[in-house]
Design a protein around this motif. Structure first.
Motif, short mmCIF file in Angstrom:
data_model
loop_
_atom_site.label_atom_id
_atom_site.label_comp_id
_atom_site.label_asym_id
_atom_site.label_seq_id
_atom_site.Cartn_x
_atom_site.Cartn_y
_atom_site.Cartn_z
N ILE B 46 -13.55 -20.12 -50.57
CA ILE B 46 -14.49 -20.80 -51.47
C ILE B 46 -14.74 -19.94 -52.70
CG2 ILE B 46 -16.87 -21.60 -51.74
CD1 ILE B 46 -16.92 -22.33 -48.83
N PHE B 47 -15.00 -18.65 -52.45
CA PHE B 47 -15.28 -17.71 -53.53
C PHE B 47 -14.12 -17.62 -54.52
CE2 PHE B 47 -15.41 -13.22 -55.00
CZ PHE B 47 -16.60 -13.31 -55.72
N ALA B 50 -13.44 -20.97 -56.55
CA ALA B 50 -14.40 -21.20 -57.63
C ALA B 50 -14.12 -20.26 -58.79
CB ALA B 50 -15.82 -21.01 -57.11
N CYS B 51 -13.92 -18.95 -58.47
CA CYS B 51 -13.70 -17.97 -59.54
C CYS B 51 -12.38 -18.24 -60.24
CB CYS B 51 -13.70 -16.57 -58.97
SG CYS B 51 -15.28 -16.14 -58.26
N THR B 53 -10.91 -21.03 -60.74
CA THR B 53 -11.07 -22.14 -61.66
C THR B 53 -11.82 -21.71 -62.91
OG1 THR B 53 -11.17 -23.57 -59.75
CG2 THR B 53 -11.83 -24.53 -61.83
N VAL B 134 -15.14 -26.76 -61.61
CA VAL B 134 -15.69 -25.68 -60.78
C VAL B 134 -16.32 -26.27 -59.52
CG1 VAL B 134 -17.37 -23.81 -60.69
CG2 VAL B 134 -16.06 -24.20 -62.77
N LEU B 135 -17.10 -27.36 -59.70
CA LEU B 135 -17.71 -28.00 -58.53
C LEU B 135 -16.65 -28.48 -57.56
CD1 LEU B 135 -20.66 -30.17 -59.85
CD2 LEU B 135 -20.74 -28.36 -58.15
N SER B 137 -13.70 -27.34 -57.10
CA SER B 137 -13.09 -26.21 -56.39
C SER B 137 -13.97 -25.76 -55.24
CB SER B 137 -12.89 -25.04 -57.34
OG SER B 137 -12.11 -25.45 -58.41
N VAL B 138 -15.30 -25.73 -55.48
CA VAL B 138 -16.22 -25.33 -54.41
C VAL B 138 -16.13 -26.33 -53.25
CG1 VAL B 138 -18.64 -24.98 -53.80
CG2 VAL B 138 -17.77 -24.13 -55.96
N PHE B 139 -16.11 -27.62 -53.58
CA PHE B 139 -16.03 -28.64 -52.53
C PHE B 139 -14.73 -28.54 -51.75
CE2 PHE B 139 -18.92 -31.37 -55.39
CZ PHE B 139 -20.04 -30.76 -54.84
N GLY B 141 -12.95 -25.88 -51.36
CA GLY B 141 -13.08 -24.69 -50.51
C GLY B 141 -13.88 -24.99 -49.25
N MET B 142 -14.95 -25.80 -49.42
CA MET B 142 -15.75 -26.18 -48.26
C MET B 142 -14.93 -27.03 -47.30
SD MET B 142 -19.25 -26.90 -50.33
CE MET B 142 -20.07 -27.94 -49.17
#
Lengths: 219, 193
Positions: B46-47, B50-51, B53, B134-135, B137-139, B141-142
């Motif tokens: 996840i980390f 996000a980074c 992206t 960015v959002l 990418s976080v999703f 990753g989740m």
């Protein structure tokens, strides 16, 4: 003779895909049609041969501490080349492979061969090794894709096989990919009469050099 | 707000990166044996996603696109990701040793995780704006973490099961993954948005 051996070992005995269990992502993603599997396999073979050639030529020039970024840039360069070629000459294949064409860059087979073979051997054996491994990968993709297309769509290379049998469309969808791959690996183990691999150990893992063989990932 | 919710459901359930897009299969098969390592790997992914992206999107939009160099994106992105992961590793080691100890082993493995490169490329292909990328990418990753956690539970059951010799190890894992994937297919019938 030994060059010929380097070539043939990748085809069946040390098949990177079914025995080495490398490059699983494209194996599952693009094998819904036999021609996609074939195209992906040949594209990967091209990149593998070229990157093995360049890396074995540069093996003394690349400093150890930055070898991973160096390998990745060389590989990514050839992947871009393949993207151009397919975009220009086979646009339909380019469309159906999509992102996975760019993702050849991070295919563990290519990085693995660069790390384990090309960086330690002369040019000609490296080319033979790349060609053998690449064709072995192509062969296994083609086999998996054929099974999935015949069972899932009732077709092979786009030709309809029989109208009488209702195709089981789950085989061309994602669960079918996992299932067929699992069964084929089991079949290969049965034929080869070897104990199935318990885990993808550090020996077969191209990331081993990066993580310093801590072996945590396999725990 | 509604679009963000749609994006989340799509990324996590209907288009799960591991189970329906087949990216990041290697860590999915390799790391999912224990719940704790699944969590560690998931957090690291996840980390980094996000980074990555945050770093690659400006490079694409501000450098590659204005100069008609978009064909160089594969080379540029993978290089940025590789350098970035090394940088993060060095910084974490210095500044936050506890976090480094928790994520350390998994960080280098992520460089060659095709899910990270895949997500950055797909954000561009889908034409997302910077914030949405960015959002997303976080999703994603989740979604990866969810798949890993679910599957580590399934695997701990397989460990104790009596399986025919030929199917032991990787084949049985793949067939279990196929069944987990069937359950995720059910979400694809959902009408979102």
């Amino acid at each position: 003779m030994s060059n010929f051996k380097e070539f043939t070992k990748g085809l069946i005995k040390e098949n990177p895909n079914l025995i080495g269990l490398l490059g699983m992502c494209p194996t599952l993603a693009v094998t819904n049609q036999a021609k996609n599997g074939l195209g992906m396999g040949l594209a990967t073979t091209f990149v593998l041969v070229c990157s093995n050639l360049i890396i074995s030529l540069l093996k003394n020039a690349i400093p150890k501490s930055v070898k991973l970024p160096c390998y990745i840039v060389i590989i990514a360069g050839f992947v871009t080349l393949v993207e151009f070629i397919l975009h220009g000459y086979v646009p339909s294949l380019y469309e159906s492979l999509g992102t996975f064409l760019s993702l050849i860059t991070v295919n563990c087979i290519i990085l693995g061969r660069a790390e384990m073979f090309a960086s330690k051997n002369k040019v000609i054996p490296s080319i033979c090794d790349g060609l053998g491994m690449g064709l072995g990968f192509t062969l296994s993709l083609f086999l998996i894709a054929s099974v999935r297309e015949i069972l899932g769509a009732g077709q092979w290379m786009g030709m309809t096989i029989s109208d009488k049998i209702e195709p089981m469309s789950i085989f061309v969808m994602s669960p079918g990919g996992f299932f067929v791959l699992g069964c084929i690996i089991a079949l290969v183990n049965k034929i080869a009469k070897r104990r199935p691999p318990e885990k993808i150990g550090c020996a077969g893992c191209p990331n081993a050099a990066v993580c310093g063989q801590k072996g945590e990932c396999a725990e | 707000m509604k679009t963000i919710f749609t994006l989340m459901l799509t990324a996590i359930l209907t288009d799960n990166i591991v189970l329906s897009k087949f990216m990041g299969i290697c860590p999915f098969l390799g790391v999912s044996k224990k719940l704790s390592s699944s969590l560690g790997m998931g957090a690291a992914v996840i980390f980094v996603m996000a980074c990555a992206t945050v770093v690659t999107y400006p490079v694409y939009a501000l450098i590659l696109e204005p100069n008609n160099l978009t064909y160089l994106r594969t080379v540029a992105f993978i290089l940025i990701i590789a350098l970035f992961v090394q940088l993060v590793e060095i910084i974490l080691k210095k500044i936050m040793p506890p976090l480094y100890n928790a994520l350390g082993v998994y960080l280098p493995l992520i460089t060659t995780n095709c899910a990270v490169l895949g997500v950055t490329l797909q954000n561009i292909d889908n034409g997302f704006s910077f914030g949405i990328s960015v959002l997303n990418s976080v999703f994603v990753g989740m979604a990866f973490t969810l798949a890993l956690i679910l599957f580590s539970g399934v695997r701990s059951r397989i460990e104790n099961a009596d399986i025919p010799d030929t199917f032991k190890g990787v084949p049985s894992t793949l067939i279990a993954a196929s069944i987990v994937s069937v359950s995720f297919m059910a979400f694809s019938g959902m009408q979102i948005g």
